[in-house]
Scaffold this active site. Structure first.
Site, PDB file in Angstrom:
ATOM      1  N   LYS A 174      24.079  19.553 -42.311  1.00 14.18           N
ATOM      2  CA  LYS A 174      24.807  19.965 -41.107  1.00 14.18           C
ATOM      3  C   LYS A 174      25.777  21.088 -41.443  1.00 14.18           C
ATOM      4  O   LYS A 174      26.719  20.897 -42.211  1.00 14.18           O
ATOM      5  CB  LYS A 174      25.618  18.801 -40.511  1.00 14.18           C
ATOM      6  CG  LYS A 174      26.208  19.191 -39.151  1.00 14.18           C
ATOM      7  CD  LYS A 174      27.189  18.170 -38.620  1.00 14.18           C
ATOM      8  CE  LYS A 174      28.623  18.590 -38.749  1.00 14.18           C
ATOM      9  NZ  LYS A 174      28.972  19.880 -38.167  1.00 14.18           N
ATOM     10  N   GLY A 228      37.902  19.209 -45.038  1.00 16.42           N
ATOM     11  CA  GLY A 228      39.303  18.816 -45.131  1.00 16.42           C
ATOM     12  C   GLY A 228      39.481  17.380 -45.620  1.00 16.42           C
ATOM     13  O   GLY A 228      38.580  16.553 -45.495  1.00 16.42           O
ATOM     14  N   GLU A 249      34.312  17.151 -51.641  1.00 17.67           N
ATOM     15  CA  GLU A 249      35.019  18.353 -52.112  1.00 17.67           C
ATOM     16  C   GLU A 249      36.030  18.691 -51.036  1.00 17.67           C
ATOM     17  O   GLU A 249      35.662  19.167 -49.964  1.00 17.67           O
ATOM     18  CB  GLU A 249      34.048  19.537 -52.253  1.00 17.67           C
ATOM     19  CG  GLU A 249      32.859  19.293 -53.142  1.00 17.67           C
ATOM     20  CD  GLU A 249      33.226  19.265 -54.595  1.00 17.67           C
ATOM     21  OE1 GLU A 249      34.146  20.010 -54.984  1.00 17.67           O
ATOM     22  OE2 GLU A 249      32.611  18.486 -55.340  1.00 17.67           O
ATOM     23  N   CYS A 283      39.290  26.855 -50.616  1.00 15.30           N
ATOM     24  CA  CYS A 283      39.836  25.537 -50.966  1.00 15.30           C
ATOM     25  C   CYS A 283      40.686  25.618 -52.222  1.00 15.30           C
ATOM     26  O   CYS A 283      41.684  24.929 -52.353  1.00 15.30           O
ATOM     27  CB  CYS A 283      38.711  24.528 -51.141  1.00 15.30           C
ATOM     28  SG  CYS A 283      37.473  25.083 -52.307  1.00 15.30           S
ATOM     29  N   GLU A 384      48.024  21.957 -47.012  1.00 15.55           N
ATOM     30  CA  GLU A 384      47.064  23.056 -47.127  1.00 15.55           C
ATOM     31  C   GLU A 384      47.073  23.830 -45.800  1.00 15.55           C
ATOM     32  O   GLU A 384      46.788  23.260 -44.748  1.00 15.55           O
ATOM     33  CB  GLU A 384      45.665  22.500 -47.386  1.00 15.55           C
ATOM     34  CG  GLU A 384      44.643  23.601 -47.537  1.00 15.55           C
ATOM     35  CD  GLU A 384      43.233  23.063 -47.703  1.00 15.55           C
ATOM     36  OE1 GLU A 384      42.804  22.255 -46.868  1.00 15.55           O
ATOM     37  OE2 GLU A 384      42.562  23.461 -48.668  1.00 15.55           O
TER      38      GLU A 384
HETATM   39  P1  NAD Z   1      36.500  20.018 -41.595  1.00 16.39           P
HETATM   40  O1  NAD Z   1      36.784  18.842 -42.464  1.00 16.39           O
HETATM   41  O2  NAD Z   1      37.119  20.085 -40.258  1.00 16.39           O
HETATM   42  O3  NAD Z   1      34.929  20.150 -41.320  1.00 16.39           O
HETATM   43  C1  NAD Z   1      33.972  20.229 -42.358  1.00 16.39           C
HETATM   44  C2  NAD Z   1      32.639  19.722 -41.836  1.00 16.39           C
HETATM   45  O4  NAD Z   1      32.773  18.338 -41.513  1.00 16.39           O
HETATM   46  C3  NAD Z   1      32.153  20.410 -40.562  1.00 16.39           C
HETATM   47  O5  NAD Z   1      30.751  20.546 -40.626  1.00 16.39           O
HETATM   48  C4  NAD Z   1      32.543  19.422 -39.478  1.00 16.39           C
HETATM   49  O6  NAD Z   1      31.740  19.485 -38.340  1.00 16.39           O
HETATM   50  C5  NAD Z   1      32.339  18.098 -40.195  1.00 16.39           C
HETATM   51  N1  NAD Z   1      33.139  16.983 -39.650  1.00 16.39           N
HETATM   52  C6  NAD Z   1      34.311  17.045 -38.966  1.00 16.39           C
HETATM   53  N2  NAD Z   1      34.714  15.799 -38.621  1.00 16.39           N
HETATM   54  C7  NAD Z   1      33.782  14.939 -39.104  1.00 16.39           C
HETATM   55  C8  NAD Z   1      33.650  13.518 -39.091  1.00 16.39           C
HETATM   56  N3  NAD Z   1      34.537  12.729 -38.511  1.00 16.39           N
HETATM   57  N4  NAD Z   1      32.578  12.971 -39.700  1.00 16.39           N
HETATM   58  C9  NAD Z   1      31.658  13.746 -40.327  1.00 16.39           C
HETATM   59  N5  NAD Z   1      31.735  15.098 -40.367  1.00 16.39           N
HETATM   60  C10 NAD Z   1      32.778  15.689 -39.774  1.00 16.39           C
HETATM   61  O7  NAD Z   1      36.840  21.279 -42.487  1.00 16.39           O
HETATM   62  P2  NAD Z   1      36.790  22.811 -42.044  1.00 16.39           P
HETATM   63  O8  NAD Z   1      37.972  23.061 -41.188  1.00 16.39           O
HETATM   64  O9  NAD Z   1      35.439  23.158 -41.564  1.00 16.39           O
HETATM   65  O10 NAD Z   1      36.965  23.524 -43.474  1.00 16.39           O
HETATM   66  C11 NAD Z   1      38.178  23.667 -44.106  1.00 16.39           C
HETATM   67  C12 NAD Z   1      38.418  22.617 -45.163  1.00 16.39           C
HETATM   68  O11 NAD Z   1      37.352  22.597 -46.129  1.00 16.39           O
HETATM   69  C13 NAD Z   1      39.658  22.896 -45.969  1.00 16.39           C
HETATM   70  O12 NAD Z   1      40.441  21.736 -46.069  1.00 16.39           O
HETATM   71  C14 NAD Z   1      39.134  23.288 -47.338  1.00 16.39           C
HETATM   72  O13 NAD Z   1      40.012  23.043 -48.389  1.00 16.39           O
HETATM   73  C15 NAD Z   1      37.909  22.501 -47.446  1.00 16.39           C
HETATM   74  N6  NAD Z   1      36.991  23.083 -48.436  1.00 16.39           N
HETATM   75  C16 NAD Z   1      36.896  22.482 -49.661  1.00 16.39           C
HETATM   76  C17 NAD Z   1      36.070  23.027 -50.647  1.00 16.39           C
HETATM   77  C18 NAD Z   1      35.946  22.390 -52.015  1.00 16.39           C
HETATM   78  O14 NAD Z   1      35.017  22.723 -52.728  1.00 16.39           O
HETATM   79  N7  NAD Z   1      36.837  21.510 -52.425  1.00 16.39           N
HETATM   80  C19 NAD Z   1      35.347  24.184 -50.369  1.00 16.39           C
HETATM   81  C20 NAD Z   1      35.468  24.770 -49.101  1.00 16.39           C
HETATM   82  C21 NAD Z   1      36.305  24.200 -48.148  1.00 16.39           C
END
Ligand code: NAD
Length: 490
Positions: A174, A228, A249, A283, A384
């Site tokens: 997804k 996140g 991650e 991230c 963050e």
């Molecule tokens: P997010 O957590 O809002 O969403 C990430 C993904 O999860 C999206 O596809 C979203 O649709 C899905 N999602 C949201 N709620 C969900 C739920 N309840 N159940 C299952 N899936 C769900 O994050 P974002 O705003 O898209 O991205 C930013 C975040 O990603 C930041 O916190 C960043 O640090 C993190 N990130 C981490 C890494 C790493 O390698 N550690 C790399 C890139 C980004």
């Protein structure tokens, strides 16, 4: 206008409900695509398909080298189409072209890396006690749910899809609902190279519906999530039902520590790169800069001078060094944090505003922003922000730098700048973080494991560690003298 559909059982399908979602160009706010807006039922279709495909053995029972050949074919096609994919990644995410080009090249390399790994020596054997021989083998986990964020749409997808497929799993992927464009290209390539139907599936839609179903379904054996920390917690809870394997991650608030004896211009350069590359939507961003007292004033002055020169604009302009944030909602979140920083009493040294001049008013552009005079408990120091916002902290000795560096709930990354090699390693060894750099910040390699300590996640991506996350380990005990034990008398 692009039309983006889901890929289930080797077919391109609309959402069952027929709903679509507008995908916007963050530089202009214009609609660039209509994406199928899947729901729980669509996720279930994809999961069921992946389950059947896994259980049939159609993929896991192929010789490893053959799976590797599919991965190499994907890499070749990605490379051939890279110019178009680079353009689309910038259109969808907003990042400058040079960053999209880096991401696509890295995605190609990642497929090639795992195509190689899959044929390399694996497993262990033990001569335990006569007449037994023990083998340890790795097997695929099964159906893997792969959920990614919007900051590196293609690369985050590939970091998961390449090792998961290499290891013989079937997948339900997804993308983020904000950035589904390049995933379409990737699945079109997966289709073209002829990966058997049902092995690789893509669903689109919101996290709380489609994402949650993937995390919750008892037909899914593993969920690998990047995003996140709050979402990560929800995924962990959803995964508990069938004790799914999980890899997470998550976020970070990573310290970049500069000692007075560092190479000054190199440290300034990486401090900029650490926080303003990819608009700070990284991230592992070096979002907390820790400066030693004696260089503090000179360093801050030079950093602000360089920050003000960063060229901001639409990502598709080759001169652009920093593009827009990914969405209006995200821009508003970042601007709220900037307001919060001011309310908390931090000094706003530069930036702090949305940019609306020079035709940028329709996009989500925010100035590179620096705060000083912060205290450890401030939200802008602890949370963050995931945007171009840097907080600068001051330390007077090594022990204080280490204390400050570790003083957040996160533990993703960290860097140290000093010309004293022993000091660099002393400090790095005390950092509670999974990714660290000495005299640089941010580079990542397919060979090296990526992931966090503390609330930055569970498990590792990339490298052999990342491959192992998509495998189960089995011991096979072989009796070399087949005869009864005699444990129970006849
Ligand atoms: P997010 O957590 O809002 O969403 C990430 C993904 O999860 C999206 O596809 C979203 O649709 C899905 N999602 C949201 N709620 C969900 C739920 N309840 N159940 C299952 N899936 C769900 O994050 P974002 O705003 O898209 O991205 C930013 C975040 O990603 C930041 O916190 C960043 O640090 C993190 N990130 C981490 C890494 C790493 O390698 N550690 C790399 C890139 C980004």
């Amino acid at each position: 206008m692009m039309e983006l559909n889901m890929y289930i059982n080797g077919e391109w399908v609309h959402a069952r409900s027929g709903k679509t979602r507008e995908v916007l160009n963050p530089a202009t706010g214009e609609v660039i695509a209509l994406a199928a807006e899947g729901d729980v039922e669509d996720a279930r279709d994809a999961i069921q398909t992946a389950r059947q495909a896994f259980d049939s053995g159609i993929w896991s029972e192929l010789p490893a080298a053959e799976r590797g050949r599919y991965l190499l074919a994907i890499a070749d096609k990605l490379e051939q189409q890279s110019e178009e994919i680079v353009r689309l990644e910038t259109l969808d995410n907003g990042k400058p072209l040079r960053e999209s080009a880096f991401d696509v090249a890295d995605a190609v390399a990642c497929f090639r890396y795992y195509a190689g790994i899959v044929t390399k020596p694996d497993g262990q054997t033990y001569h335990v006690s006569d007449p037994m021989q023990t083998l340890v083998v790795r097997e695929p986990v099964g159906v893997c749910g792969l959920i990614v964020p919007w900051n590196y749409p293609l690369l985050m997808a590939v970091w998961k899809i390449a090792p998961a497929l290499a290891a013989g799993n079937t997948i339900v992927f997804k993308p983020s609902e904000v950035t589904p464009v390049t995933a379409q290209k990737l699945f079109a390539i997966i289709d073209e190279v002829g990966i058997p139907k049902g092995v690789a599936n893509m669903v689109m839609g919101a996290g709380p519906t489609v994402g949650n179903e993937i995390a919750e379904s008892h037909l899914v054996d593993k969920v690998s999530f990047t995003g996140g920390t709050v979402t990560g917690r929800s995924i962990m809870r959803a995964a508990a039902g069938n004790i799914k394997k999980i890899s997470l991650e998550l976020g970070g608030k990573s310290p970049n520590i500069v000692f007075a004896d560092a190479d000054f211009e190199t440290a300034v350069d990486y401090a900029l790169f650490g926080i303003f590359a990819n608009q700070g939507e990284v991230c592992s961003a070096g979002s907390r800069l820790l400066l030693e007292d004696s260089i503090y004033d000179r360093f801050v002055a030079r950093l602000v001078e360089r920050t003000k020169k960063i060229r901001i604009g639409s990502g598709d302009d080759p001169a652009t060094e920093m593009g827009p944030l990914v969405s209006q909602a995200h821009m508003e979140k970042v601007l709220r944090y900037i307001e919060l920083g001011k309310e908390e009493g931090a000094t706003l040294l530069c930036g702090g505003n949305r940019i609306t001049e020079n035709g940028l008013d329709k996009g989500y552009f925010v100035e590179p922003t620096i705060f000083t005079d912060v205290t450890p408990e401030m939200r802008i120091v602890q949370d963050e922000i995931f945007g171009p916002v840097l907080v600068i902290q001051r330390f007077s000795d090594e022990a204080e730098a280490i204390r400050m560096a570790n003083d957040t709930p996160y533990g993703l990354a960290g860097g140290v700048f000093t010309q004293d090699g022993a000091k660099a390693l002393r400090v790095i060894k005390k950092l509670r973080a999974g990714i660290t750099w000495i005299n640089c910040f941010n580079p990542t390699y397919n060979e090296a494991p990526w992931g966090g300590y503390k609330q930055s996640g569970i498990g590792r991506a990339l490298g052999t560690y990342g491959y192992e996350e998509y495998t189960e380990v089995k011991q096979i005990n072989i009796n070399l003298q087949v005869q009864p034990t005699g444990w129970f008398e006849e």
